[in-house]
Scaffold this motif. Structure first.
Motif, PDB file in Angstrom:
ATOM      1  N   ASP A  34     -44.034  -9.071  14.750  1.00 39.83           N
ATOM      2  CA  ASP A  34     -42.657  -9.523  14.984  1.00 39.83           C
ATOM      3  C   ASP A  34     -42.406 -10.759  14.129  1.00 39.83           C
ATOM      4  N   GLU A  35     -41.147 -11.145  14.051  1.00 36.21           N
ATOM      5  CA  GLU A  35     -40.734 -12.368  13.367  1.00 36.21           C
ATOM      6  C   GLU A  35     -41.256 -12.415  11.925  1.00 36.21           C
ATOM      7  N   TYR A  36     -41.021 -11.311  11.211  1.00 40.14           N
ATOM      8  CA  TYR A  36     -41.450 -11.254   9.816  1.00 40.14           C
ATOM      9  C   TYR A  36     -40.597 -12.208   8.964  1.00 40.14           C
ATOM     10  N   PRO A  37     -41.187 -12.798   7.931  1.00 38.51           N
ATOM     11  CA  PRO A  37     -40.436 -13.757   7.110  1.00 38.51           C
ATOM     12  C   PRO A  37     -39.285 -13.080   6.374  1.00 38.51           C
ATOM     13  N   GLU A  38     -38.143 -13.731   6.367  1.00 38.15           N
ATOM     14  CA  GLU A  38     -36.974 -13.232   5.653  1.00 38.15           C
ATOM     15  C   GLU A  38     -36.538 -14.173   4.535  1.00 38.15           C
ATOM     16  N   GLN A  39     -36.915 -15.426   4.639  1.00 35.09           N
ATOM     17  CA  GLN A  39     -36.529 -16.427   3.637  1.00 35.09           C
ATOM     18  C   GLN A  39     -37.775 -16.945   2.920  1.00 35.09           C
ATOM     19  N   PHE A  40     -37.770 -16.835   1.591  1.00 27.27           N
ATOM     20  CA  PHE A  40     -38.850 -17.357   0.756  1.00 27.27           C
ATOM     21  C   PHE A  40     -38.262 -18.394  -0.204  1.00 27.27           C
ATOM     22  N   ARG A  41     -39.122 -19.293  -0.655  1.00 27.82           N
ATOM     23  CA  ARG A  41     -38.732 -20.253  -1.687  1.00 27.82           C
ATOM     24  C   ARG A  41     -39.497 -19.939  -2.965  1.00 27.82           C
ATOM     25  N   TYR A  42     -38.784 -19.923  -4.065  1.00 31.38           N
ATOM     26  CA  TYR A  42     -39.378 -19.605  -5.359  1.00 31.38           C
ATOM     27  C   TYR A  42     -40.481 -20.613  -5.682  1.00 31.38           C
ATOM     28  N   GLY A  43     -41.666 -20.095  -6.031  1.00 27.70           N
ATOM     29  CA  GLY A  43     -42.791 -20.956  -6.385  1.00 27.70           C
ATOM     30  C   GLY A  43     -43.577 -21.489  -5.213  1.00 27.70           C
ATOM     31  N   HIS A  44     -43.177 -21.149  -3.985  1.00 26.41           N
ATOM     32  CA  HIS A  44     -43.903 -21.598  -2.803  1.00 26.41           C
ATOM     33  C   HIS A  44     -44.585 -20.407  -2.120  1.00 26.41           C
ATOM     34  N   ASN A  45     -45.758 -20.668  -1.554  1.00 25.76           N
ATOM     35  CA  ASN A  45     -46.521 -19.610  -0.882  1.00 25.76           C
ATOM     36  C   ASN A  45     -46.052 -19.409   0.558  1.00 25.76           C
ATOM     37  N   GLN A  46     -46.105 -18.167   0.975  1.00 18.51           N
ATOM     38  CA  GLN A  46     -45.836 -17.834   2.373  1.00 18.51           C
ATOM     39  C   GLN A  46     -46.783 -16.706   2.762  1.00 18.51           C
ATOM     40  N   SER A  47     -47.324 -16.794   3.959  1.00 19.12           N
ATOM     41  CA  SER A  47     -48.386 -15.853   4.342  1.00 19.12           C
ATOM     42  C   SER A  47     -47.852 -14.696   5.183  1.00 19.12           C
ATOM     43  N   VAL A  48     -48.491 -13.542   4.971  1.00 10.59           N
ATOM     44  CA  VAL A  48     -48.260 -12.335   5.762  1.00 10.59           C
ATOM     45  C   VAL A  48     -49.620 -11.680   5.974  1.00 10.59           C
ATOM     46  N   VAL A  49     -49.867 -11.168   7.172  1.00  8.63           N
ATOM     47  CA  VAL A  49     -51.137 -10.508   7.472  1.00  8.63           C
ATOM     48  C   VAL A  49     -50.955  -9.000   7.318  1.00  8.63           C
TER      49      VAL A  49
END
Length: 333
Positions: free
Chosen positions: A223-238
């Motif tokens: 649940d609560e999957y990421p929808e907003q990313f920032r260019y050049g920044h890391n975001q994790s997903v399993v």
């Protein structure tokens, strides 16, 4: 010439007259298969009404006619005038064999499907049972037409009950030896299938679970999957995998970010963000936390996860993937 035509008419008349029950069984098998596999009847009372006879009675009945085509006739006492009992199948025997045979046929067909690419799934199982019923009914109609319709059949005394007739036919030598063997083999096959299923419960439909999780701080959740990313920044997903293929598998995972056209389907630009390989034994699970850094910006980009077995192709796409998942995301600077 005229005698040949009369003989043909007679045979056709006898075939129609002697095989009405088999024609009815064939129609019920087709209708039952359609009702069970049709999505239009999900949760409907039609499913048990037509599905249960298809699984529990029809294939065994068709098989019993194919093996014992004599339509009429009852079992006589073995001591009556010292005569040998006739090798015919009466109504009680027919019901017993039909039920027992159906109980054996269904699991055996499912077990055979388990070793094919079709697997044990609803549609292949129902189609195979219906197909078996139609083939057995056709064989029964052919054998019944050629059976000796005037075979003498002895009467059962009025004092005999249904249970005593069934007991006499099946266990006291009043029925044919082949019938007794069929019932015994059917019971043994059904019992063996049940024991096999209990002893090896994991064997069944083969597939791979492919799923996404996020960290809510305490545990991983779907649940609560990421929808907003920032260019050049890391975001994790399993990314999770669970091997239910009943053998060791080598998997490859590719994560891409795609810009799509106005139809929200066709990718106009694709960039690979991550790829990795892992090997899993049967029933083994792997959950990898991936750190993704977007290389595209824009609204409604497609973050796609592609799963492969036995190697990653040079040009990974959803069409050549074994499994695929995706999220709609936005990437801003």
């Amino acid at each position: 010439m005229e005698s040949d035509q009369n003989d043909l008419r007679t045979r056709l008349y006898r075939l129609r007259r002697s095989s009405l029950d088999l024609a009815f069984v064939g129609v019920l098998a087709v209708v039952g298969c359609f009702v069970v596999v049709s999505s239009r009847t999900d949760g409907s009372w039609l499913e048990p009404l037509f599905g249960l006879p298809l699984v529990l009675f029809l294939p065994g009945y068709a098989l019993s006619v194919a093996l014992f085509p004599t339509r009429t006739g009852v079992v006589a006492s073995s001591g009556e005038h010292g005569a040998e009992p006739p090798t015919v199948v009466d109504g009680v025997e027919r019901v017993v064999v039909s039920t027992v045979g159906s109980i054996a046929v269904g699991p055996l067909l499912a077990l055979a499907l388990n070793y094919t690419p079709l697997g044990i799934r609803l549609v292949p199982v129902m189609v195979s049972i219906a197909g078996f019923t139609l083939v057995a009914a056709a064989a029964g109609a052919y054998r019944r037409q050629n059976a000796d319709d005037v075979q003498a059949a002895r009467s059962v005394t009025d004092e005999q009950t249904i249970l005593s007739r069934a007991k006499f036919a099946l266990f006291d030598g009043g029925g044919s030896p082949a019938l007794t063997v069929l019932v015994a083999v059917s019971l043994l096959a059904a019992g063996s299938t049940v024991v096999y299923s209990v002893a090896d419960p994991d064997r069944g439909e083969t597939y791979t679970e492919f799923y996404l999780l996020t960290d809510d701080g305490d545990e991983l959740v779907a649940d609560e999957y990421p929808e907003q990313f920032r260019y050049g920044h890391n975001q994790s997903v399993v990314v999770g995998l669970h091997n239910r293929e009943q053998r060791t598998e080598e998997y490859g995972v590719v994560v891409t970010l795609q810009r799509v056209g106005d139809d929200n389907s066709t990718a106009t630009e694709t960039q690979v963000l991550h790829r990795y390989r892992t090997e899993l034994a049967p029933n083994e699970t792997d959950e990898d936390r991936l750190s993704l850094r977007p290389t595209l910006t824009g609204q409604r980009l497609r973050l796609r996860f592609l799963l492969y077995r036995d190697g990653i192709p040079d040009h990974p796409t959803a069409e050549n993937a074994y499994r695929d998942l995706y999220l709609w995301v936005s990437v801003r600077k």
